[in-house]
Design an enzyme around this catalytic site. Structure first.
Site, PDB file in Angstrom:
ATOM      1  N   ASN A  73       0.826  -1.215   0.000  1.00 51.83           N
ATOM      2  CA  ASN A  73       0.000   0.000   0.000  1.00 51.83           C
ATOM      3  C   ASN A  73       0.851   1.251   0.000  1.00 51.83           C
ATOM      4  O   ASN A  73       1.992   1.259   0.472  1.00 51.83           O
ATOM      5  CB  ASN A  73      -0.948  -0.002   1.204  1.00 51.83           C
ATOM      6  CG  ASN A  73      -0.318   0.578   2.442  1.00 51.83           C
ATOM      7  OD1 ASN A  73      -0.408   1.784   2.694  1.00 51.83           O
ATOM      8  ND2 ASN A  73       0.357  -0.258   3.221  1.00 51.83           N
ATOM      9  N   ASN A 131       3.895   5.331  15.717  1.00 42.34           N
ATOM     10  CA  ASN A 131       4.140   4.814  14.371  1.00 42.34           C
ATOM     11  C   ASN A 131       5.500   5.306  13.885  1.00 42.34           C
ATOM     12  O   ASN A 131       5.632   6.391  13.345  1.00 42.34           O
ATOM     13  CB  ASN A 131       3.008   5.264  13.436  1.00 42.34           C
ATOM     14  CG  ASN A 131       3.165   4.696  12.047  1.00 42.34           C
ATOM     15  OD1 ASN A 131       4.260   4.272  11.669  1.00 42.34           O
ATOM     16  ND2 ASN A 131       2.084   4.685  11.292  1.00 42.34           N
ATOM     17  N   PHE A 132       6.520   4.469  14.122  1.00 39.04           N
ATOM     18  CA  PHE A 132       7.882   4.763  13.643  1.00 39.04           C
ATOM     19  C   PHE A 132       8.206   3.881  12.444  1.00 39.04           C
ATOM     20  O   PHE A 132       9.358   3.592  12.174  1.00 39.04           O
ATOM     21  CB  PHE A 132       8.915   4.480  14.748  1.00 39.04           C
ATOM     22  CG  PHE A 132       8.880   5.433  15.912  1.00 39.04           C
ATOM     23  CD1 PHE A 132       8.086   6.573  15.903  1.00 39.04           C
ATOM     24  CD2 PHE A 132       9.684   5.197  17.026  1.00 39.04           C
ATOM     25  CE1 PHE A 132       8.071   7.436  16.987  1.00 39.04           C
ATOM     26  CE2 PHE A 132       9.672   6.062  18.104  1.00 39.04           C
ATOM     27  CZ  PHE A 132       8.856   7.180  18.102  1.00 39.04           C
ATOM     28  N   CYS A 134       6.011   3.541   9.193  1.00 40.26           N
ATOM     29  CA  CYS A 134       5.412   3.696   7.871  1.00 40.26           C
ATOM     30  C   CYS A 134       6.491   4.011   6.834  1.00 40.26           C
ATOM     31  O   CYS A 134       7.185   5.023   6.946  1.00 40.26           O
ATOM     32  CB  CYS A 134       4.361   4.799   7.911  1.00 40.26           C
ATOM     33  SG  CYS A 134       3.594   5.061   6.317  1.00 40.26           S
ATOM     34  N   ASN A 199       6.130  -3.357  11.111  1.00 45.11           N
ATOM     35  CA  ASN A 199       5.402  -2.530  10.161  1.00 45.11           C
ATOM     36  C   ASN A 199       5.679  -3.084   8.762  1.00 45.11           C
ATOM     37  O   ASN A 199       6.327  -4.118   8.614  1.00 45.11           O
ATOM     38  CB  ASN A 199       5.857  -1.064  10.292  1.00 45.11           C
ATOM     39  CG  ASN A 199       4.748  -0.102   9.878  1.00 45.11           C
ATOM     40  OD1 ASN A 199       4.155  -0.265   8.813  1.00 45.11           O
ATOM     41  ND2 ASN A 199       4.470   0.890  10.694  1.00 45.11           N
ATOM     42  N   CYS A 351      15.826 -33.190  -5.846  1.00 47.06           N
ATOM     43  CA  CYS A 351      17.101 -33.657  -5.274  1.00 47.06           C
ATOM     44  C   CYS A 351      18.185 -33.686  -6.352  1.00 47.06           C
ATOM     45  O   CYS A 351      19.318 -33.277  -6.124  1.00 47.06           O
ATOM     46  CB  CYS A 351      16.922 -35.045  -4.663  1.00 47.06           C
ATOM     47  SG  CYS A 351      18.392 -35.634  -3.791  1.00 47.06           S
ATOM     48  N   CYS A 392      18.388 -32.981   4.087  1.00 50.06           N
ATOM     49  CA  CYS A 392      18.164 -31.535   3.913  1.00 50.06           C
ATOM     50  C   CYS A 392      16.700 -31.136   3.968  1.00 50.06           C
ATOM     51  O   CYS A 392      16.381 -29.962   4.087  1.00 50.06           O
ATOM     52  CB  CYS A 392      18.794 -31.063   2.600  1.00 50.06           C
ATOM     53  SG  CYS A 392      17.862 -31.534   1.120  1.00 50.06           S
TER      54      CYS A 392
END
Lengths: 438, 482
Positions: A73, A131-132, A134, A199, A351, A392
């Site tokens: 967004n 909000n740190f 965005c 975020n 494989c 694996c």
């Protein structure tokens, strides 16, 4: 029935399922609907100085027929007035006193932070989320991830908030950093009460190959967006656990990132989250999804004999350790259950071309197998050479039949030995170097 | 009474609408995305034309139907008709591994139709022809599936090909003999046009042995492919067989393809003799044209039917009656028209063959009898045209199954006249193999079948699976039952 009630740094909610800050938490109307559906908390869409949005705000990554496995967004914070948002918070709290309402905030100056923190508390919010994180638009104006990417700036702003905060403060972290714990520690130093993460991640979801403009397109241009949805869950889990395990962080966590089901929620909680936040899955299916999250988590806790969701918090955190502590002698091999094998040979080619060349194709006659499901005369069937199998997992991951390829532990009689042990033994002359893989 | 059409045009058109409609774009994408993309997939092994099924499905899933059509059509020039008429449940879809996991195989036939329709509707060309021609000339006798497949493959290998067809239109049974609700003749005719677009000359309405001698052909061409198919319906050899309402099932189906549907005469009570796939086509179409009752009579038991089970179920769904362990002894007529079929009950004799039970005869009233007890072999025709050609004890042309070569080195064969009567896709595979055989005969070079990209790295080589020795899913099922 297990007790799902949650307490994150003093913010209480009837269950750990919160609506994350975003389009689903834009209005009081939506908050009412969320609580009616059964959500435990709502983190309000970020309130700040009113902004103006563009049309065409979202784009998605589809995978085959599955829509929105990833979501992107370029929408900004709330475009409604702070007055209206705070008034609606007060109205929602009045009707839902036992549910959590958290005001997400994003402003610029110390004075503005002081003002908005007070207004949130005055409105009756149970907590504040900073909000740190965005990563689009707001960061160009020195806010959002521009703050969250610099521990010193994040620490300073958090401390401004703590100067006047009377309700718990959650710092929301951006994943667009090399080390998420650096900002988490800064938040801790500034006195924050909790963390929420992650975020959205900087992203371009796709390019329109006719116009050459990525989506979402705004009049022939696009802009870097924020990525979320099921595809980001592994990245979020990694960062949540990193913060939960860091002795210098020690803050309760509200987990965010691709959560859509009770199982996702349980995994975030097991890796150290106290509550979880959901946005994209609501944008896809509506608030109604919480009913199954509630039922599913409750049944799961009951099945494990856990009386409360708090017993699950952080259960898996210590199981992640440095690679150098893993046992080099522990061995397992792939075993194919021929009663289930349908003969697609995806394990063989994976494989052979993508891993370690330890599956052969044999005819059913060579393997002495009855002709049955997946077997046609002469049509080759995969057979693992266990002596060469490195364990694996790839074959079991590509196999389209549940429980057909089982990774089986082999007792090789060797005592556990980690890389660290190995280095110590080499240095002490207690053993010869392990020869390279042929 | 002479037969009349019974239903108005609109009703018949609805009754004869395609049973399996085309997939819409999104349906095709969802279905294509279900495909697991098996390595060395069994669907390829089960395809007698050797189409790389996972490769073309992947291309549909990735939004590239043109490339998908190219994968299909370069392996099977009749990919559009095979998509509609192949008994996929006993071929590719019967071998699909998802049948074993979910009992829901990928709808390979419908996806194949989606891709081939995509290019056909848009006129997109998927073939690129060789820049140089070999200078060699090949005559193909019969423009049925085997002949067209052989001709297309030869043209792509650079040879000059002329196809001779006695009917007015090309395509053979694909044009004249397919149940209308499975495929309309225009698909087959478009395929013949596609073969023509490769530079193949199609001469229709021309009979070898009458309009042109074999000697003339041998003089003008370096090799000959014989794809003459089978002959007329096997005769019943019972009294009344010559009444006008005793009709070959294939002629009845031919009428449906050559008349407007509301002009096809049909009986009110139809009896179909035989219980193979053609009998099903006949009984089902009789009902869809308005017959009030349509009955299959078969001298053996239900379990002995040669019709595929899905065909049998379709006929029962359409309301067809099935009478087992009865055989016809006389067609009863009155005033020169059929009024009934006298039947006798049968039981398995000591040798397992059905034998009549004395004094069990009765009359099944009917006004149309359709004969679907197989087609005659073309032994007489073949002996007349090619006296040196070896015909085996089954009445078909003896040949090398990998090259189609007969005992006469420059004569090759494939299709029903060589296999006794199998599916369209078998004829395509045999036509292709014969083309490769002819190429080697003419140039001393080996023509390798197409690389099958989804099999790259297969130990047996990544070409030719399915084409060279197709597995038969329904035979496998039979084997498992025993």
């Amino acid at each position: 029935m297990a007790d799902l009630s949650t307490n994150l740094a003093g913010i209480k909610s009837p269950n750990p399922f919160w609506v994350a800050s975003g389009p689903p938490s834009n209005t009081g109307y939506q908050a009412h609907r969320a609580f009616e559906a059964g959500w435990g908390g709502v983190v309000w869409k970020t309130i700040g100085a009113p902004i103006v949005n563009v049309a065409s705000r979202y784009s998605a990554l589809n995978h085959g027929p599955d829509r929105m496995v990833g979501f992107n967004n370029i929408e900004l914070i709330s475009d409604r007035s702070p007055e209206k948002n705070f008034r609606e918070i007060a109205e929602v709290k009045a009707r839902w006193p036992h549910h959590a309402v958290i005001a997400s905030l994003m402003v610029e100056t110390r004075e503005q932070w002081h003002e908005f923190v007070k207004r949130a508390a005055d409105a009756g919010a149970d907590g504040i989320e900073l909000n740190f994180g965005c990563p689009h638009g707001m960061c160009e104006r020195g806010m959002g991830s521009a703050v969250g990417q610099q521990p010193a700036v994040a620490e300073k702003i958090t401390s401004w908030v703590m100067e006047v905060a009377t309700i718990p403060v959650i710092v929301k972290l951006t994943p667009n950093v090399t080390d998420v714990t650096a900002v988490a520690r800064a938040a801790r130093r500034a006195g924050a009460n909790a963390l929420s993460l992650i975020n959205t991640i900087n992203s371009i979801t796709n390019v329109n190959l006719d116009t050459f403009v990525p989506e979402p397109t705004v009049a022939g241009r696009s802009s870097h967006g924020g990525y979320c949805g099921p595809a980001v869950k592994p990245i979020a889990l990694n960062m949540v656990q990193s913060c939960a395990a860091d002795p210098d962080v020690r803050l309760p966590i509200s987990g965010i990132g691709g959560i859509a089901t009770w199982r996702d929620a349980a995994e975030f909680i097991a890796l150290g989250s106290t509550s979880v936040q959901v946005c994209t899955a609501i944008m896809h299916y509506g608030f109604r999804i919480v009913e199954d999250m509630h039922e599913g988590l409750s049944s799961y806790l009951d099945s494990k004999g856990m009386k409360s969701v708090t017993e699950l918090i952080g259960r898996s955190v210590p199981t992640l350790q440095k690679w150098e502590t893993l046992d080099l002698h522990w061995q397992r091999v792939a075993r194919i259950d021929y009663a289930k094998c349908i003969g697609c040979n995806l394990c063989y080619i994976a494989c052979e071309d993508g891993a370690h060349q330890c599956i052969d194709l044999k005819t059913p006659e060579e393997l002495g197998l009855d002709l049955g499901p997946g077997r046609v005369p002469h049509k080759p069937v995969p057979k693992v050479r266990e002596d060469d199998c490195v364990g694996c997992n790839l074959c079991s991951l590509v196999c389209p039949v549940d429980d057909c390829i089982k990774m089986t532990v082999i007792d090789n009689g060797q005592p556990p030995m980690s890389w660290s042990n190995y280095q110590e033994k080499l240095a002490a002359g207690e053993m010869q170097p392990i020869p390279p893989h042929p | 009474m002479p037969l009349q059409p019974l239903l108005p045009a609109a009703t018949i058109a609805a009754n004869m609408a395609e049973l399996k409609p085309a997939l819409r774009r999104q349906e095709a994408l969802v279905e294509a995305n279900r495909c697991l993309y098996c390595f060395d997939a069994p669907c390829i092994m089960a395809c007698p034309a050797g189409i790389d099924v996972p490769a073309f499905i992947k291309k549909i899933a990735h939004g590239n139907p043109v490339a998908a059509a190219k994968t299909i059509l370069t392996a099977n020039i009749l990919g559009a008709s095979c998509a509609r008429v192949c008994p996929t449940s006993v071929l590719c879809e019967g071998a699909c591994v998802l049948e074993d996991r979910d009992e829901q195989p990928i709808q390979i036939g419908r996806l194949q139709r989606y891709a081939t329709d995509y290019v056909a509707e848009r006129g997109i060309k998927v073939f690129s022809l060789p820049a140089q021609t070999s200078g060699k000339r090949v005559a193909v006798i019969g423009a049925g599936p085997a002949g067209l497949a052989c001709a297309a493959e030869l043209a792509q290998l650079g040879h000059t090909v002329v196809v001779f067809e006695k009917q007015a239109r090309p395509g053979g049974l694909n044009t004249y003999g397919i149940a209308y609700y499975k495929m309309k003749p225009d698909v087959s005719l478009a395929e013949a046009e596609l073969v023509g677009s490769l530079g193949v000359e199609l001469r229709c309405g021309l009979t070898i042995g009458k309009d042109l001698t074999v000697a003339q052909l041998e003089k003008a061409f370096d090799a000959i492919f014989v794809g003459v198919g089978l002959g007329a319906a096997t005769r019943l050899r019972i009294p009344g067989e010559n009444l006008p309402e005793v009709v070959d099932a294939l002629d009845f189906i031919d009428q449906i393809h050559t008349h407007p549907l509301d002009r096809v005469p049909i009986g009110r009570r139809v009896v179909v003799i035989g219980a193979g796939n053609t009998a099903i086509d006949a009984v089902t179409q009789s009902l869809r044209l308005g017959a009030e009752q349509a009955t299959v009579v078969y001298r053996r038991s239900e379990g002995d039917m040669s019709a595929y089970n899905f065909e049998y179920q379709l006929a029962k769904h359409d309301g067809a009656r099935f009478l087992f362990n009865v055989m016809p002894v006389e067609v009863r007529g009155s005033a020169g028209h059929v009024i009934g079929l006298r039947l006798v009950r049968t039981r398995a004799g000591a040798d397992g063959r059905p034998e009549p039970i004395p004094e069990t005869e009765y009359i099944e009233p009917c006004d149309l009898v359709l004969k679907a007890v197989g087609q005659e072999k073309q032994v007489a025709l073949l002996r007349q045209l090619f006296p040196a050609l070896q015909i085996d004890s089954r009445g078909v042309i003896a040949h090398d199954p990998l090259t189609g070569q007969t005992n006469v080195p420059h004569i090759f064969t494939g299709g029903d006249c060589a296999n006794g009567g199998r599916e369209v896709v078998n004829a395509v595979g045999e036509g292709k193999k014969a083309a490769h055989g002819i190429h080697t005969f003419l140039t001393k070079e080996t023509a390798t079948p197409l690389v099958q990209p989804s099999r790259l790295g297969a130990k047996q080589g990544s070409s030719g699976s399915g084409l060279l020795s197709p597995i038969r899913a329904h035979e496998l099922v039979e084997a498992l039952k025993k």
